[in-house]
Design an enzyme around this catalytic site. Structure first.
Site, PDB file in Angstrom:
ATOM      1  CG  HIS A  60      -1.743   1.239   1.370  1.00 28.08           C
ATOM      2  ND1 HIS A  60      -2.574   1.786   0.410  1.00 28.08           N
ATOM      3  CD2 HIS A  60      -1.762   2.104   2.408  1.00 28.08           C
ATOM      4  CE1 HIS A  60      -3.061   2.922   0.866  1.00 28.08           C
ATOM      5  NE2 HIS A  60      -2.583   3.145   2.073  1.00 28.08           N
ATOM      6  CD  GLU A  89      -4.484   6.191  11.961  1.00 27.89           C
ATOM      7  OE1 GLU A  89      -4.188   7.300  12.408  1.00 27.89           O
ATOM      8  OE2 GLU A  89      -5.629   5.720  11.990  1.00 27.89           O
ATOM      9  CG  ASP A  90      -2.146   1.876  10.613  1.00 31.45           C
ATOM     10  OD1 ASP A  90      -3.060   2.344  11.302  1.00 31.45           O
ATOM     11  OD2 ASP A  90      -2.198   1.760   9.381  1.00 31.45           O
TER      12      ASP A  90
HETATM   13 MN    MN Z   1      -3.117   4.642   3.670  1.00 29.91          MN
END
Ligand code: MN
Length: 732
Positions: A60, A89-90
């Site tokens: 991605h 974020e992740d």
């Molecule tokens: Mn993304």
């Protein structure tokens, strides 16, 4: 399932090399090292994660970076930010880690992207707030939005593996915010793809139908382009023009819109595609080269004088430059021809970033395009609005869509305003004070009212008076958010000062009645006079709309229970009484169904249509078609109120739906139509209205059918009647 890790690693390396290859032309000394470091960081951080499709997560960020460089034309900083965009974020990495390893700029962009992630997960106002944040970053560093668009594009391209209701939510939000944003930033190709993907997931059947039509007619188009260019090729070359020709087909979505809006079939669209003549030209020769090519094209083909558009002399606000004309081909078809240089083509396709690239090489003043102007206006809008986030988004969205009108000041300066803007908008555009005291205007020396709608090329002089001030009426005809915000501000100020008098009157009366002015009595009073705020109360008192004598009613014993008073003004936060969990599905036509539902009147779904349920405040669940005209708004604003809905097949019910039938008028045609409907198919007709004019027949028929296949049979049969030209389903 066994995963072949070795094969996967090979694929990752392959994709990474692809990225480097695409980036090569923009790389400076040391850049590839940095990109490698970002890739390794991202790879390491996401190493145990997989996408919904089961693929390694790193695919991605790699894809987003690839889009950023290849399709938007961004450089190293953005590539690095794209590779790292989901890391904060992740994963366990933080913004300060990024800052330490990659510098402030990259960290800022990643931080911006982190703040606006997960936009669609929550309720409407949160989503709007997120979007507002996104716009704020636009005025700081536009690259945040550009990488975000790349991110969204890749998510849309890989939407297949998402569950259905998530697909609908993401697709609608894309349509509501991201496609218009891409449009406004001049990313034409990306905008079209986003719209097409939205369409593909919300109206599967229709998408496939149009898409296959485009494929089928592709050879014929290639032939037409070849035949079109043959006779002019020599002349263009003789004039010393170097050029290439491209044929560009309209997007599936825009074809669909055209068919729907004009109620025509695929075959009837005359501007299905355009021929694009792209010229190689030196910077100072661009305009002349384009007009030279125009002159040659129109020597051979007759142009339609109404369809010449010159966006070279006055580029669109998103930076678009091109010359468009529509000419009659030798086979009797109108063909749109777009003439532009390589630079203009690059900007037209890639927008902002491409624009940036050329900027350095050219005269800064002439290239000071509308886009920076637009960003300046966005900043103004953000800074001086006290709108709620939701109002802000819808206002902003309107601005995204609008086309422009070009007008001049008395001194001949060019100003760009949204299409439909009035003389009053122009006044506010010049200066807030001028707007507030605007009395009228002179357009091209003639006196016009404030509400006069501006036309391209108008020269506008504003007349002011110190006594003039904004009124409610003004809000009815201003178009720009700036004017609207300023007028509201002034009205509020005015109201406040009037309310001061009212407040004194209320206080006197209460004193007299010996009533204490506390929260409880305030609430009671608001409910008593049915006003929203104390300010409204004071204002109405001062204006004589509310009589303070009525305040004595506060002393009377209460008729209504306390709770109804409260409900009056927590109205905004009304909650539906229906409790639905994520896993619930509304089974349509199932007699055992516990949930209460109705079919929406705006799109009249029938079995076979793709549908969803929407939880309304007071009317249970409403079932809409996924391609309902209201669906985009509902799903993007109130995603949390969407429930899945499915047709079950047991009951044979009759559903009301409408058809529009167009044909050549002849004796007996109506009889033939009704015969097919009632005799052959045994369908009940609810109403028929027929118009005939100049030998044309147009009928609207409301019928009861069982499902979509039943409806399709009917449509096919009706189309087979001689002299019937088109039969289309209509929404209401
Ligand atoms: Mn993304």
């Amino acid at each position: 399932m066994q995963i072949d890790l070795e094969k996967e690693n090979k694929e990752i390396v392959h994709r990474y090399r692809q990225l480097l290859k695409a980036a090569k032309p923009v790389l400076k000394e040391g850049d590839s090292k940095l990109i490698k470091k970002a890739f390794n960081t991202s790879m390491q951080a996401h190493k145990d994660m997989r996408r919904k499709s089961g693929e390694p997560y790193i695919y991605h960020p790699l894809a987003v970076a690839q889009i950023a460089v290849e399709e938007i034309g961004l450089g190293t900083t953005s590539i690095i930010a794209a590779l790292l965009h989901d890391v904060v974020e992740d994963t366990h990495l933080e913004v300060r880690d990024i800052e330490r390893d990659f510098g402030t700029k990259v960290a800022q962009i990643v931080d911006g992207l982190t703040k606006i992630s997960g936009v669609f997960e929550h309720g409407s106002s949160q989503q709007a707030e997120n979007f507002r944040k996104m716009i704020l970053t636009l005025s700081e560093d536009v690259r945040v939005i550009l990488v975000k668009l790349a991110d969204r594009l890749h998510n849309m391209r890989t939407l297949e593996s998402m569950p259905r209701e998530k697909q609908l939510k993401i697709a609608s939000e894309t349509m509501y915010l991201y496609a218009p944003l891409a449009h406004r930033l001049g990313l034409y190709v990306i905008k079209s793809e986003l719209e097409d993907l939205y369409f593909k997931y919300t109206d599967v059947e229709r998408y496939q139908y149009i898409d296959s039509k485009i494929q089928q007619t592709s050879d014929a188009r290639k032939k037409l382009i070849k035949e079109f260019i043959e006779p002019i090729d020599a002349a263009l070359r003789k004039a010393g023009l170097k050029y290439v020709v491209k044929g560009r087909t309209k997007s599936v979505f825009s074809i669909h819109n055209k068919m729907k809006d004009q109620n025509i079939s695929f075959e009837d669209i005359f501007d299905l595609f355009a021929i694009r003549v792209i010229l190689k030209a030196k910077p100072d020769d661009e305009k002349a080269a384009c007009w030279k090519a125009y002159s040659i094209v129109t020597d051979y083909y007759k142009p339609n004088p109404d369809r010449l558009k010159d966006w070279i002399s006055t580029p669109k606000a998103n930076g678009y430059e091109s010359l468009h004309t529509t000419v009659m081909s030798h086979t009797g078809q109108w063909v749109e021809v777009q003439i532009r240089t390589e630079r203009m083509d690059d900007i037209a396709e890639k927008g902002y970033a491409a624009h940036w690239k050329y900027k350095e090489h050219s005269d800064p003043k002439s290239r000071e395009s509308g886009l920076e102007d637009w960003i300046r206006k966005v900043r103004e809008l953000i800074e001086n609005s006290d709108y709620s986030a939701l109002e802000f988004v819808s206002e902003f969205r309107q601005n995204l869509f609008s086309e422009e009108v070009f007008v001049f000041t008395p001194k001949g300066d060019l100003r760009t305003l949204p299409f439909g803007a009035t003389a009053l908008d122009f006044a506010f555009e010049i200066h807030t004070k001028i707007g507030q005291h605007c009395l009228g205007a002179k357009v091209n020396q003639k006196l016009v009212p404030l509400s006069y709608q501006l036309n391209n090329g108008d020269q506008v002089e504003i007349l002011t008076s110190g006594k003039q001030k904004p009124t409610e009426d003004w809000l009815k005809f201003v178009k720009t958010s700036k004017a609207r915000a300023k007028i509201k501000e002034a009205l509020k100020e005015e109201k406040k000062s009037i309310a001061e008098d009212g407040k004194a009157m209320v206080e006197r009366k209460l004193n007299h009645l010996k009533i204490e002015w506390n929260n409880e009595t305030i609430n009671k009073t608001l409910a008593l006079f049915n006003v929203k705020s104390p300010l409204d109360l004071y204002y109405n008192v001062a204006k004589g709309i509310i009589d303070t004598a009525d305040l004595k009613k506060l002393k009377e014993p209460e008729k209504k229970p306390e709770t109804t008073v409260k409900k009056e003004y927590t109205g905004d936060k009304k909650q539906s009484s229906i409790n639905v969990s994520d896993k619930d599905i509304v089974l349509l036509g199932d007699t055992m169904q516990k949930l209460d539902y109705h079919y929406a009147k705006c799109c009249n779904p029938i079995p076979g249509d793709e549908v969803f349920g929407f939880i309304t405040v007071s009317d249970g669940i409403k079932i809409h078609r996924t391609n309902c005209p209201n669906a985009v708004e509902l799903m993007s604003h109130y995603g949390y109120r969407i429930v899945k809905a499915k047709w079950t097949s047991q009951t044979e019910l009759a559903f009301l739906t409408g058809l529009k039938i167009v044909g050549a008028d002849r004796v007996g045609i109506l009889n033939d139509v009704t015969k097919v409907i009632s005799n052959q198919l045994n369908i009940n007709i609810r109403s028929i209205t027929v118009d005939t004019e100049d030998g044309m027949f147009e009928g609207t028929i409301m019928v009861f059918v069982n499902d979509t296949s039943h409806l399709n049979t009917l449509i096919t049969k009706l189309k087979n009647i001689s002299d019937i030209i088109s039969v289309n389903r209509i929404d209401t």
